[in-house]
Design a protein around this motif. Structure first.
Motif, PDB file in Angstrom:
ATOM      1  N   ASP A  76      38.696  28.509  35.162  1.00 28.55           N
ATOM      2  CA  ASP A  76      39.661  28.072  36.189  1.00 28.55           C
ATOM      3  C   ASP A  76      40.165  29.220  37.057  1.00 28.55           C
ATOM      4  OD1 ASP A  76      39.498  25.438  35.237  1.00 28.55           O
ATOM      5  OD2 ASP A  76      41.027  25.844  33.712  1.00 28.55           O
ATOM      6  N   GLY A  77      39.306  30.197  37.329  1.00 26.80           N
ATOM      7  CA  GLY A  77      39.703  31.293  38.210  1.00 26.80           C
ATOM      8  C   GLY A  77      40.573  32.345  37.561  1.00 26.80           C
ATOM      9  N   ARG A  78      40.673  32.326  36.238  1.00 24.36           N
ATOM     10  CA  ARG A  78      41.520  33.290  35.526  1.00 24.36           C
ATOM     11  C   ARG A  78      40.652  34.325  34.799  1.00 24.36           C
ATOM     12  NH1 ARG A  78      43.399  31.204  31.459  1.00 24.36           N
ATOM     13  NH2 ARG A  78      42.281  29.212  31.513  1.00 24.36           N
ATOM     14  N   ASP A  88      45.979  61.327  29.121  1.00 21.00           N
ATOM     15  CA  ASP A  88      47.338  61.641  28.656  1.00 21.00           C
ATOM     16  C   ASP A  88      48.388  61.060  29.582  1.00 21.00           C
ATOM     17  OD1 ASP A  88      46.351  63.180  26.527  1.00 21.00           O
ATOM     18  OD2 ASP A  88      46.146  64.949  27.819  1.00 21.00           O
ATOM     19  N   LYS A  89      47.980  60.303  30.576  1.00 23.05           N
ATOM     20  CA  LYS A  89      48.908  59.796  31.582  1.00 23.05           C
ATOM     21  C   LYS A  89      48.935  58.269  31.576  1.00 23.05           C
ATOM     22  CE  LYS A  89      48.225  63.787  34.594  1.00 23.05           C
ATOM     23  NZ  LYS A  89      47.288  64.490  33.715  1.00 23.05           N
ATOM     24  N   GLU A  90      50.056  57.730  31.990  1.00 20.66           N
ATOM     25  CA  GLU A  90      50.211  56.284  32.087  1.00 20.66           C
ATOM     26  C   GLU A  90      49.517  55.769  33.342  1.00 20.66           C
ATOM     27  OE1 GLU A  90      54.154  54.535  33.160  1.00 20.66           O
ATOM     28  OE2 GLU A  90      54.032  53.694  31.119  1.00 20.66           O
ATOM     29  N   LEU A  91      48.765  54.682  33.205  1.00 20.23           N
ATOM     30  CA  LEU A  91      48.101  54.068  34.347  1.00 20.23           C
ATOM     31  C   LEU A  91      48.955  52.917  34.861  1.00 20.23           C
ATOM     32  CD1 LEU A  91      45.699  53.541  36.244  1.00 20.23           C
ATOM     33  CD2 LEU A  91      44.651  52.203  34.420  1.00 20.23           C
ATOM     34  N   LYS A  92      49.341  52.994  36.133  1.00 23.57           N
ATOM     35  CA  LYS A  92      50.147  51.942  36.750  1.00 23.57           C
ATOM     36  C   LYS A  92      49.377  51.371  37.933  1.00 23.57           C
ATOM     37  CE  LYS A  92      54.713  53.777  35.524  1.00 23.57           C
ATOM     38  NZ  LYS A  92      56.019  54.239  36.040  1.00 23.57           N
ATOM     39  N   LEU A  93      48.814  50.184  37.752  1.00 21.99           N
ATOM     40  CA  LEU A  93      48.072  49.531  38.825  1.00 21.99           C
ATOM     41  C   LEU A  93      49.016  48.774  39.748  1.00 21.99           C
ATOM     42  CD1 LEU A  93      45.077  48.078  36.785  1.00 21.99           C
ATOM     43  CD2 LEU A  93      45.014  50.034  38.328  1.00 21.99           C
ATOM     44  N   GLN A  94      48.649  48.678  40.999  1.00 22.40           N
ATOM     45  CA  GLN A  94      49.404  47.851  41.929  1.00 22.40           C
ATOM     46  C   GLN A  94      48.992  46.388  41.780  1.00 22.40           C
ATOM     47  OE1 GLN A  94      48.863  49.378  45.901  1.00 22.40           O
ATOM     48  NE2 GLN A  94      50.513  50.850  45.666  1.00 22.40           N
ATOM     49  N   ASP A  95      49.847  45.500  42.231  1.00 18.27           N
ATOM     50  CA  ASP A  95      49.528  44.073  42.165  1.00 18.27           C
ATOM     51  C   ASP A  95      48.713  43.679  43.398  1.00 18.27           C
ATOM     52  OD1 ASP A  95      51.544  44.406  43.988  1.00 18.27           O
ATOM     53  OD2 ASP A  95      52.681  42.635  43.359  1.00 18.27           O
ATOM     54  N   GLU A 113      46.437  37.706  49.121  1.00  9.49           N
ATOM     55  CA  GLU A 113      47.882  37.727  48.901  1.00  9.49           C
ATOM     56  C   GLU A 113      48.312  36.692  47.861  1.00  9.49           C
ATOM     57  OE1 GLU A 113      49.990  39.898  50.194  1.00  9.49           O
ATOM     58  OE2 GLU A 113      48.316  40.900  51.223  1.00  9.49           O
ATOM     59  N   LYS A 114      47.456  35.715  47.587  1.00  7.17           N
ATOM     60  CA  LYS A 114      47.801  34.672  46.617  1.00  7.17           C
ATOM     61  C   LYS A 114      47.264  34.963  45.208  1.00  7.17           C
ATOM     62  CE  LYS A 114      48.219  30.912  49.984  1.00  7.17           C
ATOM     63  NZ  LYS A 114      47.741  29.555  50.383  1.00  7.17           N
ATOM     64  N   ILE A 115      46.635  36.117  45.041  1.00  6.96           N
ATOM     65  CA  ILE A 115      46.176  36.506  43.704  1.00  6.96           C
ATOM     66  C   ILE A 115      47.382  36.886  42.854  1.00  6.96           C
ATOM     67  CG2 ILE A 115      44.841  38.201  42.387  1.00  6.96           C
ATOM     68  CD1 ILE A 115      42.920  38.406  44.714  1.00  6.96           C
ATOM     69  N   ARG A 116      47.439  36.364  41.650  1.00  5.27           N
ATOM     70  CA  ARG A 116      48.547  36.683  40.732  1.00  5.27           C
ATOM     71  C   ARG A 116      48.038  37.638  39.660  1.00  5.27           C
ATOM     72  NH1 ARG A 116      49.182  31.035  40.867  1.00  5.27           N
ATOM     73  NH2 ARG A 116      48.635  30.883  38.666  1.00  5.27           N
ATOM     74  N   SER A 131      45.924  40.656  33.542  1.00  4.39           N
ATOM     75  CA  SER A 131      45.572  39.271  33.883  1.00  4.39           C
ATOM     76  C   SER A 131      45.465  39.118  35.395  1.00  4.39           C
ATOM     77  CB  SER A 131      46.627  38.304  33.337  1.00  4.39           C
ATOM     78  OG  SER A 131      46.672  38.359  31.925  1.00  4.39           O
ATOM     79  N   ILE A 132      44.402  38.473  35.857  1.00  4.22           N
ATOM     80  CA  ILE A 132      44.182  38.215  37.279  1.00  4.22           C
ATOM     81  C   ILE A 132      43.841  36.740  37.464  1.00  4.22           C
ATOM     82  CG2 ILE A 132      42.795  38.758  39.311  1.00  4.22           C
ATOM     83  CD1 ILE A 132      42.252  41.482  38.178  1.00  4.22           C
ATOM     84  N   ASP A 133      44.607  36.069  38.299  1.00  4.59           N
ATOM     85  CA  ASP A 133      44.373  34.653  38.595  1.00  4.59           C
ATOM     86  C   ASP A 133      44.099  34.512  40.088  1.00  4.59           C
ATOM     87  OD1 ASP A 133      44.357  31.923  38.971  1.00  4.59           O
ATOM     88  OD2 ASP A 133      46.165  31.546  37.795  1.00  4.59           O
ATOM     89  N   ILE A 134      42.866  34.126  40.443  1.00  2.00           N
ATOM     90  CA  ILE A 134      42.477  34.016  41.851  1.00  2.00           C
ATOM     91  C   ILE A 134      42.426  32.564  42.314  1.00  2.00           C
ATOM     92  CG2 ILE A 134      41.117  36.131  41.599  1.00  2.00           C
ATOM     93  CD1 ILE A 134      38.593  34.374  41.772  1.00  2.00           C
ATOM     94  N   SER A 135      42.830  31.627  41.459  1.00  2.00           N
ATOM     95  CA  SER A 135      42.606  30.203  41.728  1.00  2.00           C
ATOM     96  C   SER A 135      43.319  29.695  42.975  1.00  2.00           C
ATOM     97  CB  SER A 135      43.035  29.366  40.519  1.00  2.00           C
ATOM     98  OG  SER A 135      44.411  29.556  40.219  1.00  2.00           O
ATOM     99  N   GLU A 136      44.473  30.250  43.299  1.00  2.00           N
ATOM    100  CA  GLU A 136      45.229  29.753  44.449  1.00  2.00           C
ATOM    101  C   GLU A 136      44.718  30.299  45.776  1.00  2.00           C
ATOM    102  OE1 GLU A 136      49.391  30.275  44.067  1.00  2.00           O
ATOM    103  OE2 GLU A 136      49.556  29.136  42.197  1.00  2.00           O
ATOM    104  N   GLY A 137      44.039  31.438  45.747  1.00  2.00           N
ATOM    105  CA  GLY A 137      43.618  32.058  46.995  1.00  2.00           C
ATOM    106  C   GLY A 137      42.137  31.946  47.291  1.00  2.00           C
ATOM    107  N   TYR A 138      41.336  31.464  46.312  1.00  2.00           N
ATOM    108  CA  TYR A 138      39.890  31.445  46.497  1.00  2.00           C
ATOM    109  C   TYR A 138      39.298  30.131  45.998  1.00  2.00           C
ATOM    110  CZ  TYR A 138      40.254  36.422  47.461  1.00  2.00           C
ATOM    111  OH  TYR A 138      40.581  37.627  48.019  1.00  2.00           O
ATOM    112  N   ASN A 139      38.201  29.746  46.609  1.00  2.00           N
ATOM    113  CA  ASN A 139      37.464  28.564  46.176  1.00  2.00           C
ATOM    114  C   ASN A 139      36.516  29.008  45.063  1.00  2.00           C
ATOM    115  OD1 ASN A 139      35.722  26.373  45.828  1.00  2.00           O
ATOM    116  ND2 ASN A 139      35.811  25.806  48.000  1.00  2.00           N
ATOM    117  N   VAL A 140      37.001  28.932  43.825  1.00  3.53           N
ATOM    118  CA  VAL A 140      36.261  29.458  42.685  1.00  3.53           C
ATOM    119  C   VAL A 140      34.944  28.699  42.497  1.00  3.53           C
ATOM    120  CG1 VAL A 140      36.326  29.893  40.209  1.00  3.53           C
ATOM    121  CG2 VAL A 140      38.386  30.212  41.584  1.00  3.53           C
ATOM    122  N   GLY A 141      34.969  27.386  42.687  1.00  6.81           N
ATOM    123  CA  GLY A 141      33.758  26.589  42.542  1.00  6.81           C
ATOM    124  C   GLY A 141      32.677  27.033  43.517  1.00  6.81           C
TER     125      GLY A 141
END
Length: 332
Positions: A76-78, A88-95, A113-116, A131-141
């Protein structure tokens, strides 16, 4: 000859403009003006240097060898992105994330912009799941339907808004797997990397190919992983040659391409039949430049070096098989 005064020059300019319509602009500048220009240029250069130093300090904490990424499709796009941070460093990814298609090299149509996203911080020397959810911004099918057999998508993740070159690529497809299984498999791969790093620290050298008539397969001769049992107990059925992403990869000898595809471990790979039961495999490639069934010549550029699959840094996976049995590509 007397020098014209500023008033004389202005009068001449006015007459010429009245008679011809042409406007004369004097390029004479005072010493103070020139000094001001130089001062502004010096100030701008200083600001540029300070900004570059700040950017380097802020965004050069991690490189391609400090973290590994593997995707797991949940349906389901998740997706869950398994990340192992060995630094030795913390990894901080952007959303923020980009979705690219390998065959086109272009960003997939959709609304990024609709990726959660969640779970974006990974502590030093630890495993984590983003966790990455692309279901709202992309036609996964449609994405799944349009994905060819030898094609795939990949996420581009960042901690710096896709600037300063510190982004990470993580390939994915729509085959559902268990996160725990992928994490275990990926952890084994990272352990192999640690073993290869120890081998590199011991300065094994470049190695010598088992066939003296073969070409060396890439630009670099720095070997980071040796064939056989590693100090951590794992077993490597190939060698790894480190290099720079985009370096040319050469055919070691004449042959026929048996396979040019993608797999989760080796990433983009090519298998070439050299005849007399000998095959060679080139893996972790960035770009494949040959196709199945193609006859290739020794020294031909067949690919570029990359960091696909479970590679933790830009390198070439190079394996040799004789009559179906893996052998050491180097003279022992």
């Amino acid at each position: 000859m007397k020098k014209y005064s500023r008033e004389n020059l202005k009068a001449i300019q006015a007459i010429v403009q009245e008679k011809t319509g042409a406007v004369i602009v004097s390029d004479r500048k005072t010493a103070g003006y020139k000094i001001g220009q130089w001062a502004l240029a010096a100030c701008g250069l200083l600001c540029c240097v300070i900004f570059c130093a700040f950017a380097y300090a802020k965004f050069s904490d991690l490189n391609g060898d400090d973290a590994g990424f593997a995707s797991v499709y949940q349906g389901d796009g998740r997706f869950e992105i398994v990340i192992i941070n060995v630094s030795d460093k913390e990894l901080k990814l952007q959303d923020k994330v980009k979705i690219m298609q390998w065959s086109t090299g272009e960003e997939v149509e959709g609304d990024s912009e609709k990726i959660r996203m969640s779970g974006l911080t990974i502590a030093p020397h630890s495993k984590g799941v983003v966790s990455i959810d692309i279901s709202e911004g992309y036609n996964v099918g449609a994405m799944e339907k349009n994905l060819g057999e030898k094609d795939w998508y990949y996420f581009v993740l960042t901690n710096n808004n896709f600037a300063f070159g510190q982004d990470w690529m993580c390939s994915f497809n729509f085959e559902i797997e268990q996160t725990e299984d992928v994490m275990d498999r990926f952890a084994d791969s990272m352990e192999q990397r640690a073993g290869r790093q120890k081998a590199e620290d011991k300065q094994y050298g470049t190695g010598e190919l088992i066939n003296p008539d073969w070409n060396w397969p890439t630009v670099s001769r720095d070997v980071s992983g040796l064939y056989g049992k590693q100090e951590n107990g794992t077993y490597l059925d190939h060698v790894n040659i480190v290099g720079t992403a985009g370096d040319e990869v050469y055919a070691v000898a004449d042959g026929v391409v048996l396979e040019a595809a993608f797999e989760s471990t080796s990433g983009n790979f090519i298998v070439v039949d050299l005849g007399e039961g000998v095959t060679v495999k080139y893996g972790h490639l960035k770009e494949i430049k040959v196709s199945e069934g193609e006859e290739i010549k020794q020294g031909q550029v067949i690919a570029t070096l990359g960091q696909t699959g479970m590679a933790t840094g830009p390198n070439l996976l190079f394996a040799v098989s004789i009559n179906g049995d893996e052998v050491n590509p180097f003279v022992e």
